[in-house]
Every structure is written in C-alpha cells, then in structure tokens.
Design a protein around this motif. Structure first.
Motif, PDB file in Angstrom:
ATOM      1  N   TYR A 110       0.846  -1.190   0.000  1.00 22.45           N
ATOM      2  CA  TYR A 110       0.000   0.000   0.000  1.00 22.45           C
ATOM      3  C   TYR A 110       0.884   1.243   0.000  1.00 22.45           C
ATOM      4  N   LEU A 111       0.356   2.308  -0.603  1.00 21.18           N
ATOM      5  CA  LEU A 111       0.976   3.618  -0.503  1.00 21.18           C
ATOM      6  C   LEU A 111       0.160   4.430   0.489  1.00 21.18           C
ATOM      7  N   VAL A 112       0.814   4.913   1.524  1.00 23.24           N
ATOM      8  CA  VAL A 112       0.137   5.655   2.586  1.00 23.24           C
ATOM      9  C   VAL A 112       0.680   7.082   2.584  1.00 23.24           C
ATOM     10  N   LYS A 113      -0.235   8.048   2.421  1.00 18.77           N
ATOM     11  CA  LYS A 113       0.158   9.454   2.393  1.00 18.77           C
ATOM     12  C   LYS A 113      -0.258  10.122   3.700  1.00 18.77           C
ATOM     13  N   LEU A 114       0.776  10.625   4.440  1.00 18.29           N
ATOM     14  CA  LEU A 114       0.530  11.411   5.645  1.00 18.29           C
ATOM     15  C   LEU A 114       0.699  12.891   5.300  1.00 18.29           C
ATOM     16  N   PRO A 115       0.038  13.781   6.025  1.00 18.84           N
ATOM     17  CA  PRO A 115       0.246  15.215   5.796  1.00 18.84           C
ATOM     18  C   PRO A 115       1.724  15.573   5.962  1.00 18.84           C
ATOM     19  N   ASP A 116       2.165  16.530   5.187  1.00 22.25           N
ATOM     20  CA  ASP A 116       3.577  16.919   5.239  1.00 22.25           C
ATOM     21  C   ASP A 116       3.976  17.465   6.607  1.00 22.25           C
ATOM     22  N   ASP A 117       3.006  18.003   7.350  1.00 24.02           N
ATOM     23  CA  ASP A 117       3.326  18.560   8.670  1.00 24.02           C
ATOM     24  C   ASP A 117       2.992  17.599   9.813  1.00 24.02           C
ATOM     25  N   ALA A 118       2.684  16.351   9.468  1.00 21.68           N
ATOM     26  CA  ALA A 118       2.355  15.363  10.503  1.00 21.68           C
ATOM     27  C   ALA A 118       3.607  14.899  11.226  1.00 21.68           C
TER      28      ALA A 118
END
Length: 572
Positions: A110-118
């Motif tokens: 899976y590709l999981v995208k977190l916020p850049d400021d997380a």
C-alpha cells in the motif's frame, strides 16, 4: 518406532480461511509518502477499522489484476479513481465519495500518504500470520514487500541472487516527497521489513526468496480434531550453505469477538532422523531447532501435535495457537501459523476409557503364560504370540470388543457417510453404499483369536484405568475348541440325535480379558500421539474351562485410532 495409522475417515491437514495465529505488525510512517507491505492478515479488515488512529490523507493499493506495469507513476500526480489503483480517503475528505478501497488485505503493498506537517507515527496492524505467497507479474514491475528480519536484512543482490527472473533487475524505493528512486547499488542496500518496492520481474516466476518455506500449498497448518500434524518443507535456494533455525513463538491473544479463543500454545514433536547416529525417534521440538542446509537442499520437517501435553481448553471452541519462525541466518525470515484442536472436552463426570470415540485397531503381544504343573501366575514364554485387537467406543463412552469391523461408505440423504458393520452378513443390507472417485473405499478389520458373533461389552474401571470383559464360548458353539462337527465323541450328540448337556463331551469356556492403560510407551512404540490417537498398556487374560484350573496369559497391547464413526450396525 514410527507408528503410521491409516484412517478410513481421513482428516487432512489443511489451512482454513480463518486460522487464528495472532501477531501485531508495526510499520513506521513518516510525513509524506510511504510504501508499505503488510505481512499479517488484518482482522477485522475493514479499512476504516485498520486505519483507525493513522492520520492518513489517502491510502492506495495497486490492483495487480488490472494490467502489467512498465512505467512508474509519480503518486503526487495520481488522481482517484485510477484503473490500476484502489483508493481510500478518510470520511471527512472531500474525495471520500471516490473510495474504492474498502478492505485492507494482508500480503499486499500500500501507498500511505501522511500530511507533510504530521509527526512520525507507528502503524500497528493486528492480524493473523500467514505464509508468504508470491506470483510475480511477468515482464512487469511488481509492488511487493519481502520476508526479511526486522534488522540486518539481506541486500537486494543477496536476496535475488538465486532467481534469474530478478537478478540484476531494477528496484525502486519511494521517497517521502513522492518520487520513485531507483536503487543504484543493489549489493550495498539492505531490504527493510514492512517496506514495499517496485521490483521488475523478467519472465514468469514464483520465487519466494533464498529461504523458501512451504506447507503443502497452504498458508497455515491447521490440525483439526482428528489430524495429527503436518510437514513443513524448508529449502535453501542460495548458492551457499545456510543454517536454518526453527523457533516456536507464542500467539498473541485474539481480538475481542474472535470465533476461536486462545486455549494455549501448541505442543509439538518432530521426527528426528539422525542417520549418523542411527537415531530415529519422535522428540519434543526444542526452543530453537537448527538444521544446516547445503545449496539447493530441502529439509522436510515432520511435526506432530502432542495433545496430551496441552492443558484442556476452558471452552469447547478454543484452539491451541502458535507461530513457527524460520530463519536462515542471512536475514530471511518466514512465519508459519500453526493451530490445533485439543483432545475432546470432557465434563467433570465424563469418564471414558479412550481419548476419542470411534474405532481403535491394534494388537496384543502375549509373552507370558501360567504353567499347568508349575506357577499359577504367568511366566515368560518361549516365544511371543501377537494377534489383532479391535475396540470400539460409542458416543456415550461405552467400549466394546469386536471380532470384526467393516467400515463402509453409505449414501444417506444424498451424502456419502461411513458406517461400521460388525457382521459380514449384514454388509449387503447397507443399501445405497457407493464408491466413486471422491470416496475412500471400505476397509475390513478382523481378529482370528476371537469367534463371537456380536460385540462384547467392556466395563471401565476409572480408578484402575482398565477395561474388562468376559468372552463366553458355549460348549456347543461351533468355535468351541472341544467341539468337532463330525467326530462322534466331540459333536455333543447322543447317537447323532439328542443334544448332550455341558460337561459330557464339551465344556463352556470363559475368557476374562483386562486391558490396563499406561501413560508410558509400550515397548518401542514411542510416538508423539501416545495418549491421543495411540494408547496401550498391559494385557491380561484368564481362561476357564480349558483345563481343571484357570490358565493365565499376560503381555502388552497397543491401539491406534482409525475412524470417528460411533454407531455400530445401523439400521439399513
């Protein structure tokens, strides 16, 4: 002695769709894009549940059935929906209505995208362990993770050296900014567990790594109530020798609502065939079993469940659950789920002589006999006598001694079931008996030392741990040793007409038989199934009527479990 018993009601060792060996996989996630691979099968696998607590903006799963991949797409440029991708968005996301990913499945990337400021987080996935299974898309990139240890995994060059379809092929890793970067030095870059990579496969392949572990095509070994164990095949695909280590790990507690509560760890034995020391025996699986394997060699690890070493479960549907960890010392690691049902649960007042209901077949070995002009107790005989022994226990725990038993297929309500017939003359009455390609043919067992026509009841003495019964042979029985149909002095007839009474020409014979069970192995019958599907102990018999004083014989006996059919001679 390695005991092999053939059961007509065969219980195969298979992996079900819900084997429950629980483990938690922990995957570190950083701000931006993360390519991850799930080794465990999440349970439950609803995407919202599995991703609870993960501040993901989106999750993408490659649909490997869509098409082959020749060019890698920058995930920053992907828009949902995509034909090759299934997408998940949190419920408060503006694109939540475009969700196509509803289940998070194990053994996938899976590709999981977190916020850049997380902040960095650890994604904890609770699920079932499973043997990895690889079917590579030919001449295509594949988004996969690889079975390696948590630290000091092998390099890509080491891992793929045995595979011509992967050796030297390009490998890409995902950077946090969403760019796929080709790994320049495969010989120096180590594989990370739980991380997914785009890996190109040249041609068709099912390559699983330098360490290949299989369980007959299944992803777990599951031993039902009547299954004894399984064979785990461990192969060294590398060009150099490796030392494989097998460890038995405990399963985590099942999640709430699981259909199979944890009864405890599985107790296992393995078949130790040591040709150098001529030692062949079942032995308890040690905490760490090591096996040197040369290049291209395979080790067949035969495992057996030791049910007598497992405490009884508190509830009837509880399962014993463990995980076998296999490593090769070079960074490869494979987990094999193993589950087993224990012995049938017995209530406080449930006292049955045999561990399981059904038919038990074995033998008695007589090696002592009393002397007519000497000791009235058995003394060692010049030569032993072995004969077959058949005992059946019904669903109520009542045991019977049988002279013969025919296990036959019978068509009942459109389904093939098995019945046990103790009188050969009744076999033809079992109307509807069928034999086809999917039906195990019937089998007959008999004992030549018994001549009774009907099953003989045996009484159980729980305190003594013994079964006892008396076989009566009437003076006029055709099988009475004194009677002869054509001899005038032994046909029990007066002038071939009137029947004489007992004691004139022939005598009643009584055979008082006692089977006293033992928790210790009998003779050389050391088996991991002792007390479960193999039992035995002391055999004693007193014969009255053959001589003016009782004759006694003694020895040992063993019985092996054949089939769970509990009904004898059912109505046609």
């Amino acid at each position: 002695m390695k005991i092999q018993l053939v059961s007509v009601a065969i219980a195969f060792i298979v992996a079900s769709h819900a084997w429950p060996q629980w483990v938690t996989q922990r995957i570190p996630l950083t701000p931006g894009w993360n390519a991850v691979h799930l080794d465990v099968l999440p349970e439950p696998n609803d995407a919202d549940h599995v991703l609870e607590g993960v501040p993901a903006e989106s999750v993408w799963a490659w649909d490997r059935n869509a098409s082959s991949i020749q060019f890698l797409q920058d995930p920053r440029e992907m828009l949902a929906p995509q034909p090759e991708w299934l997408t998940w968005f949190p419920s408060n996301h503006p694109q939540a209505f475009l969700r196509g990913l509803h289940l998070i499945l194990g053994g996938q990337a899976y590709l999981v995208k977190l916020p850049d400021d997380a902040s960095p987080v650890t994604w904890e996935i609770r699920g079932r362990a499973a043997l990895p299974k690889y079917v590579w898309h030919a001449d295509s990139f594949n988004l996969v993770g690889l079975p390696v240890t948590d630290s000091e995994g092998p390099t890509f060059q080491q891992f793929f050296a045995p595979s011509s379809a992967h050796r030297g092929q390009p490998v890409y890793t995902l950077l946090p900014d969403g760019r796929w970067e080709r790994i320049a030095d495969l010989a120096a870059t180590r594989i990370s567990r739980g991380k997914a990579y785009w890996i190109r496969c040249s041609g068709a392949s099912r390559y699983a790594g330098p360490l290949e572990v299989s369980a007959g095509g299944a992803r777990a070994i599951e031993c039902g109530e009547n299954a004894a164990g399984g064979i785990l095949r461990i192969r060294n695909n590398a060009a150099a020798a490796a030392t494989c280590t097998i460890r038995l790990l405990a399963s985590e507690a099942p999640p709430g609502g699981s259909s199979a509560p944890l009864a405890g760890p599985v107790a296992l034995a393995y078949w130790n065939a040591d040709f150098s020391r001529q030692r062949f025996a079942w032995e308890t699986l040690p905490p760490a079993l090591t096996k040197p394997l040369g290049p291209g060699l395979e080790y067949a690890l035969e495992l057996h469940v030791r049910r007598t070493d497992m405490a009884g479960p508190a509830v009837s549907n509880a399962l014993y659950q463990s995980i076998l960890e296999v490593t090769d010392g070079e960074g490869s690691r494979v987990l094999v789920p193993f589950t087993a049902k224990g012995l049938p649960v017995r209530g406080p007042g449930d006292a049955t002589p045999l561990p399981r209901p059904g038919l038990w077949v074995g033998s008695a070995l007589l090696n002592a006999v009393s002397e007519v002009n000497g000791s009235s107790n058995p003394v060692p005989a010049f030569a032993p006598l072995r004969f077959r022994l058949l005992v059946h226990q019904d669903s109520n725990g009542v045991a019977r001694l049988l002279q013969q038993a025919s296990i036959m297929p019978r068509l009942i309500d459109g389904r093939t079931n098995y019945v046990i017939v103790t009188d050969g003359r009744l076999a033809a009455q079992q109307a509807g008996a069928v034999t086809d390609a999917n039906t195990v043919p019937g089998q007959r067992f008999s004992s030549a030392v018994f001549g009774f026509a009907h099953p003989q009841m045996l009484s159980y003495n729980q305190a003594a741990g013994s079964l006892a019964g008396t076989v009566f042979i009437g003076y006029n029985d055709p099988l009475n040793p004194f009677k002869h149909l054509y001899h005038p002095d032994h046909n029990n007839l007066d002038n071939y007409t009137a029947t004489l009474s007992e004691g004139v020409q022939s005598y009643d014979v009584y055979r008082a038989i006692t089977l006293r069970f033992s928790t210790n192995f009998i003779g050389s019958d050391a088996t991991a199934s002792w007390g479960d599907t193999v039992v035995g102990g002391e055999y004693a018999e007193t014969l009255t009527g053959l001589y003016h004083m009782p004759l006694k014989v003694a020895g040992s006996f063993t019985l092996g479990y054949v089939t769970p059919v509990t009904q004898l001679d059912p109505a046609p």
